[in-house]
Design a protein around this motif. Structure first.
Motif, PDB file in Angstrom:
ATOM      1  N   ASN A   3       0.897  -1.524   0.113  1.00  0.00           N
ATOM      2  CA  ASN A   3      -0.019  -0.005  -0.016  1.00  0.00           C
ATOM      3  C   ASN A   3       0.838   1.118  -0.060  1.00  0.00           C
ATOM      4  N   TYR A   4       0.329   1.434  -1.218  1.00  0.00           N
ATOM      5  CA  TYR A   4       2.086   3.408  -1.357  1.00  0.00           C
ATOM      6  C   TYR A   4       1.413   3.952  -0.099  1.00  0.00           C
ATOM      7  N   GLY A   5      -0.069   4.515   0.789  1.00  0.00           N
ATOM      8  CA  GLY A   5      -0.030   5.556   1.236  1.00  0.00           C
ATOM      9  C   GLY A   5      -0.774   6.714   0.096  1.00  0.00           C
ATOM     10  N   VAL A   6      -0.491   7.767   0.815  1.00  0.00           N
ATOM     11  CA  VAL A   6      -1.006   9.015   1.073  1.00  0.00           C
ATOM     12  C   VAL A   6      -0.348   9.950   0.258  1.00  0.00           C
ATOM     13  N   ASN A   7       1.684   9.203   1.049  1.00  0.00           N
ATOM     14  CA  ASN A   7       2.603  10.000   1.264  1.00  0.00           C
ATOM     15  C   ASN A   7       4.125   9.887   0.980  1.00  0.00           C
ATOM     16  N   THR A   8       3.740   9.260  -0.054  1.00  0.00           N
ATOM     17  CA  THR A   8       5.556   8.213  -0.518  1.00  0.00           C
ATOM     18  C   THR A   8       6.321   9.572  -0.569  1.00  0.00           C
ATOM     19  N   TYR A   9       5.544  10.851  -1.667  1.00  0.00           N
ATOM     20  CA  TYR A   9       7.039  11.279  -1.131  1.00  0.00           C
ATOM     21  C   TYR A   9       7.299  12.961  -0.046  1.00  0.00           C
ATOM     22  N   ALA A  10       5.672  12.729   0.767  1.00  0.00           N
ATOM     23  CA  ALA A  10       6.619  13.745   1.791  1.00  0.00           C
ATOM     24  C   ALA A  10       7.333  12.992   2.575  1.00  0.00           C
ATOM     25  N   ILE A  11       6.919  11.443   2.772  1.00  0.00           N
ATOM     26  CA  ILE A  11       8.067  10.503   3.512  1.00  0.00           C
ATOM     27  C   ILE A  11       9.168  10.427   3.172  1.00  0.00           C
ATOM     28  N   GLU A  12       9.247  10.459   1.748  1.00  0.00           N
ATOM     29  CA  GLU A  12      11.088  10.123   1.472  1.00  0.00           C
ATOM     30  C   GLU A  12      11.538  11.290   1.525  1.00  0.00           C
ATOM     31  N   ASP A  13      11.350  12.527   1.041  1.00  0.00           N
ATOM     32  CA  ASP A  13      12.023  14.075   1.828  1.00  0.00           C
ATOM     33  C   ASP A  13      13.313  13.681   2.740  1.00  0.00           C
ATOM     34  N   ILE A  14      11.997  12.942   3.931  1.00  0.00           N
ATOM     35  CA  ILE A  14      12.496  12.548   5.022  1.00  0.00           C
ATOM     36  C   ILE A  14      13.793  11.704   5.098  1.00  0.00           C
ATOM     37  N   MET A  15      13.479  10.537   4.353  1.00  0.00           N
ATOM     38  CA  MET A  15      14.820   9.512   4.289  1.00  0.00           C
ATOM     39  C   MET A  15      15.906  10.199   3.318  1.00  0.00           C
ATOM     40  N   ILE A  16      15.326  11.066   2.224  1.00  0.00           N
ATOM     41  CA  ILE A  16      16.928  11.637   2.291  1.00  0.00           C
ATOM     42  C   ILE A  16      17.968  12.181   3.060  1.00  0.00           C
TER      43      ILE A  16
END
Length: 432
Positions: free
Chosen positions: A391-404
């Protein structure tokens, strides 16, 4: 809050071929729905892929439905996201299209935030007719809202000449993990002077591929709760990324053109990514016969790890407009059910659809001379069936900014458990 989040999400873009932008102005027809039940306006990006696919579908559909006018409108993906959010927030679909292409990573954010704006497809499109992993982004609460389109199925593109020079064959890449692959990369570098892969520290697409290959994602199965601190697959993916750096087998790059140049120039031996890169690999005609594609290495030390994953991909959605029924029939009759149509798409634009029956078509079985007559499309179609569903959910790119940021801290010496714990805390605070 959900609707505000959807607006915020518009600022996050993925720099991949399957989510590239298009022109800022419409390529044909009006910008929005005409309000007629017999005129269907469709928005999409990328003139050479998505728009061309629509035109092929339009031509085929109008042979049996000449009374339905299909207006195809090209916008950059970022503009589509902004226009959809603006329209949905105003509480009306007036000025919006009757059907629209949405990237799979973003789809749940729209459907959950604006369920009243999307047209349920009912029995016109059956999710079970497509690759299982596409069910997550295209459905909600048992209802089908999307017509699954292209597969982002990933593979390991490998220079067979470099592999041979280092003393290996394609058989040596069967059922290996990423750490074993890095060891092979060391030997390739020693014998050829070439790096193994090209990596961009601000694009964690490879981390996404590794995570999904083990049935994991940035969020739990509910699509909302961040799942970082105790995520074994993500931690192993981070360790693997650092191992590429520590072994000095990664060529660093910072944008799309540098990524393409890395393999077109022969500077790297392998490209682990989505199948949409095939055309770019083949663009360097002098390398014909020097490439093959095999399943991805799997994550080490992760029980559920597989060799199959996805990167990118998108699906078609119908909005609740006067032409919703006509739009649904157009999409269902072409992208939603026609295996022969996908043979044409494969020949014309190298598209690999996720419709299960498409894999048995003649075009999918053709050998590709560039890849030493490998039946590449057939292989990708089979691998698509094996991609773990998440489930990709609704926040893939928002969380990825944190992960970077977390990745940079990890590469600079922080402990993986600490960076994941910090990322978890940030995600819980910033992403609601």
């Amino acid at each position: 809050m959900k609707k505000l989040l959807a607006v915020v999400m518009a600022s996050f873009l993925m720099l991949t071929a399957c989510s590239s932008g298009g022109k800022d102005a419409a390529s044909s027809g009006d910008a929005g729905s005409s309000g007629s039940s017999k005129e269907v306006t469709v928005w999409a990006w990328d003139p050479n892929f998505n728009i061309k696919a629509l035109k092929i579908a339009q031509e085929k559909y109008n042979k049996t439905h000449p009374d339905v006018k299909i207006k195809i409108v090209e916008y950059a993906q970022a503009d589509i996201i902004q226009k959809l959010n603006t329209g949905f927030n105003s509480g009306t679909t007036k000025g919006l299209p009757d059907a629209v292409l949405i990237e799979d990573y973003r789809a749940q954010g729209f459907i959950k935030s604006y369920p009243e704006s999307f047209h349920e497809l009912g029995d016109k499109v059956k999710g079970s007719d497509f690759a299982d992993y596409k069910a997550g982004p295209t459905s909600l609460d048992g209802k089908q809202y999307g017509v699954p389109f292209d597969s982002g199925v990933a593979g390991l593109y490998i220079r067979t000449d470099y592999l041979k020079e280092a003393g290996y064959t394609l058989d040596d890449l069967k059922d290996i993990d990423w750490m074993q692959f890095i060891e092979i990369g060391k030997k390739i570098k020693e014998k050829t002077g070439k790096k193994l892969v090209a990596l961009d520290p601000n694009d964690l697409g490879i981390i996404r591929m590794m995570a999904q290959s083990a049935g994991s994602w940035y969020v739990k199965d509910d699509g909302v709760t961040p799942d970082l601190a105790d995520n074994a697959a993500l931690k192993e993916a981070f360790k693997t990324y650092k191992a590429f750096m520590d072994a000095d087998v990664a060529k660093m790059q910072s944008d799309w053109s540098q990524f393409l140049a890395a393999f077109n120039s022969g500077d790297v031996a392998a490209v682990p990514t989505g199948n949409w890169i095939t055309a770019s690999v083949k663009a360097e005609a002098s390398q014909s016969g020097k490439w093959a594609v095999v399943p991805l290495p799997k994550l080490a030390n992760v029980p559920n790890a597989t060799h199959y994953s996805n990167l990118g991909g998108s699906s078609w959605y119908v909005l609740n407009t006067p032409a919703a029924d006509a739009a649904t029939d157009f999409l269902a009759s072409t992208f939603g059910s026609d295996a022969d149509f996908y043979q044409t798409l494969n020949k014309e634009i190298n598209a690999i659809g996720t419709l299960n029956t498409a894999g048995q078509g003649a075009a999918y079985q053709e050998a590709d001379p560039f890849f030493n007559n490998q039946k590449l499309t057939s292989d990708f179609a089979e691998w698509t069936k094996e991609i773990p569903k998440v489930n990709y959910g609704v926040n893939t790119y928002a969380i990825e900014d944190i992960m970077i940021v977390a990745m940079q801290n990890f590469l600079n010496g922080a402990d993986v458990d600490s960076v994941m714990k910090d990322a978890q805390a940030q995600a819980e605070t910033q992403v609601k």
